[in-house]
Design a protein around this motif. Structure first.
Motif, PDB file in Angstrom:
ATOM      1  N   GLU A 136       0.837  -1.208   0.000  1.00  9.82           N
ATOM      2  CA  GLU A 136       0.000   0.000   0.000  1.00  9.82           C
ATOM      3  C   GLU A 136       0.868   1.252   0.000  1.00  9.82           C
ATOM      4  O   GLU A 136       0.543   2.248  -0.660  1.00  9.82           O
ATOM      5  CB  GLU A 136      -0.898  -0.016   1.231  1.00  9.82           C
ATOM      6  N   LYS A 137       1.996   1.210   0.723  1.00  8.02           N
ATOM      7  CA  LYS A 137       2.897   2.354   0.737  1.00  8.02           C
ATOM      8  C   LYS A 137       3.462   2.622  -0.650  1.00  8.02           C
ATOM      9  O   LYS A 137       3.546   3.764  -1.106  1.00  8.02           O
ATOM     10  CB  LYS A 137       4.035   2.090   1.730  1.00  8.02           C
ATOM     11  N   LEU A 140       0.883   4.298  -2.718  1.00  5.80           N
ATOM     12  CA  LEU A 140       0.759   5.719  -2.371  1.00  5.80           C
ATOM     13  C   LEU A 140       1.904   6.537  -2.978  1.00  5.80           C
ATOM     14  O   LEU A 140       1.692   7.660  -3.452  1.00  5.80           O
ATOM     15  CB  LEU A 140       0.743   5.882  -0.852  1.00  5.80           C
ATOM     16  N   THR A 143       1.153   7.040  -6.571  1.00  3.56           N
ATOM     17  CA  THR A 143       0.113   8.069  -6.730  1.00  3.56           C
ATOM     18  C   THR A 143       0.699   9.458  -6.547  1.00  3.56           C
ATOM     19  O   THR A 143       0.368  10.396  -7.286  1.00  3.56           O
ATOM     20  CB  THR A 143      -1.008   7.828  -5.708  1.00  3.56           C
ATOM     21  N   TYR A 144       1.587   9.590  -5.557  1.00 11.66           N
ATOM     22  CA  TYR A 144       2.219  10.892  -5.323  1.00 11.66           C
ATOM     23  C   TYR A 144       3.026  11.339  -6.539  1.00 11.66           C
ATOM     24  O   TYR A 144       2.960  12.496  -6.961  1.00 11.66           O
ATOM     25  CB  TYR A 144       3.109  10.797  -4.087  1.00 11.66           C
TER      26      TYR A 144
END
Length: 463
Positions: A136-137, A140, A143-144
């Motif tokens: 999940e990290k 993220l 996505t960033y």
């Protein structure tokens, strides 16, 4: 006369013979009975000896069995039975059951092996959950990067539009100047046209700049969000738990006078072996009550999870202090520590100073910036954002402090996040009542709580 005497003698002889015969028979009978009694006595004595031998063997075996299960030969059976019951409850009691189902020591290894298998399965499940969190990290972070690329593209487009507008304005100005030389009579009209063109270009530039600023704010917000989830410099354990007294809610830690440790400093507690404190879950909170030596101090447990209690080897951490080093902080915004809607900036300053930290800069109620925010400051503690109803000086100081933090590379941290990571807890306590609780003890405890002095910064002369 002679015949009578002979007859009497015969009768006497006959009687004597009968008497001798009777005596012989009686003697034989008594002799036979005596032999039988002797044989019975010898048999009974043999049986008694055999029973005594079996009894001694039984006692020796029983004493040996006592020693084998961890008792002495003199330990009474009721004490052994009580210890057996306690062992069964300790090692093989079923969860939620009134009594253990296992009732002998030979079954204990099997039950404990099953418990080990169950714990290994739970560990495997935890490892799988950790892998999912890492995935999940990564998502993220992707996505960033995508959002950052989009923001940079928007910024480049805005800059290109601005350059094009400036070029067009310059071209228009040259055209108007050339037309002015040729058409002096239309000077007023041409000047109006120029003014309108310039005004329109400025509006386009302002709109482009506004869009660019919004994109940059979005990028900064994503950076702050990502940084809060990444390990920070210095986010390593400050120490560890070396012993725990669960009955008294006390712990001992491996920090002391050589580390400049002070009483009333608070720490968050993390699992043993945790290497990423920034992403770790806090399992409890402690407060130092007494410093015993150069590398030992006593602390009371403020908060812990009964399903995951604080254990020796667990790590402790606070962001406002490192062993032998005082961290620097700055404070901005409305600080509300206890949720009463009142500003607690002074209380937070006292709390940081009493925990070994230093407040390098803060904003007072009049909007004055006290101290200086430099690159040496570790965190800018961000409270609630001032509203439109807040004094103009406070709003200005809030913006200036955040801008200075950005220019000096000082990281923002929310006050609630700081409270959690430093192990701070409100002074209100929950009193748990048990069957042995007594009213007079509770009243005495309440009296001591009323006499408790609030935390204050300790001077260099305090012991």
């Amino acid at each position: 006369m002679a015949a009578r005497e002979s007859q009497g003698l015969q009768i006497a002889v006959i009687l004597l013979v009968l008497l001798v015969a009777a005596l012989g028979i009686t003697t034989y009978v008594f002799y036979a009975a005596n032999d039988k009694s002797k044989l019975d006595a010898e048999a009974a004595n043999q049986r008694a000896q055999e029973e005594q031998g079996r009894s001694r063997t039984y006692l020796a075996e029983r004493n040996e069995l006592k020693v084998m299960i961890g008792h002495s030969e003199e330990t009474p059976m009721d004490e052994i039975q009580e210890a057996f019951g306690d062992d069964m409850k300790t090692f093989v009691a079923d969860e939620g059951a009134q009594a253990p189902t296992v009732q002998n020591y030979r079954q204990v290894p099997g039950v404990m092996q099953a418990s080990v298998i169950k714990l290994e399965k739970q560990l495997a499940d935890s490892l799988r959950a950790n892998t999912a969190l890492r995935a999940e990290k990564v998502a993220l972070e992707n996505t960033y990067q995508t959002k950052l690329s989009e923001a940079e593209t928007s910024r480049d487009n805005a800059l290109a539009a601005q350059a094009e507008a400036e070029k067009k304005m310059a071209d228009d100005r040259k055209s108007l100047e050339a037309a002015q030389a040729k058409l002096q009579d239309e000077k007023v009209k041409l000047q109006g046209t120029i003014a309108q063109t310039i005004d329109g270009s400025k509006k386009q530039v302002d709109a482009a700049n506004k869009e660019r600023d919004q994109a940059m704010d979005l990028v900064e917000a994503f950076k702050v969000s990502l940084k809060e989830k990444e390990p920070k410099v210095g986010d390593v354990p400050d120490g560890r738990i070396i012993w725990v007294n669960q009955k008294e809610d006390n712990t001992w830690i491996n920090l002391g006078t050589s580390d400049l440790l002070r009483p009333q400093m608070t720490f968050s507690v993390f699992e043993k072996g945790e290497v990423n404190i920034a992403l770790a879950t806090v399992k409890g909170k402690i407060e130092v009550t007494r410093v015993n030596g150069s590398n030992e101090a006593e602390a009371r447990i403020l908060e812990e999870d009964v399903t995951n209690p604080i254990m020796p080897g667990d790590q402790i951490f606070t962001p406002i202090w490192s062993p032998g080093v005082a961290q620097k902080f700055a404070i901005v915004g409305m600080i509300d520590l206890d949720g009463d809607g009142e500003d607690d900036t002074d209380d937070l300053r006292n709390l940081i100073q009493s925990s070994g930290g230093e407040v390098a800069a803060w904003v007072d109620a009049e909007g004055n910036i006290n101290g200086e925010l430099t690159p040496e400051v570790r965190y800018l503690i961000d409270g609630k954002t001032p509203t439109e109803k807040t004094a103009a000086a406070v709003l200005t100081a809030y913006s200036q402090m955040r801008e200075m933090a950005r220019q000096n590379g000082v990281e923002l941290i929310q006050v609630s996040r700081l409270q959690e990571r430093m192990g701070w807890q409100s002074t209100e306590r929950l009193v748990r009542l048990g069957r042995t609780s007594r009213l007079e003890e509770l009243e005495a405890e309440a009296e001591r709580e009323r006499d408790f002095k609030p935390r204050r910064p300790m001077s260099a002369y305090d012991n």
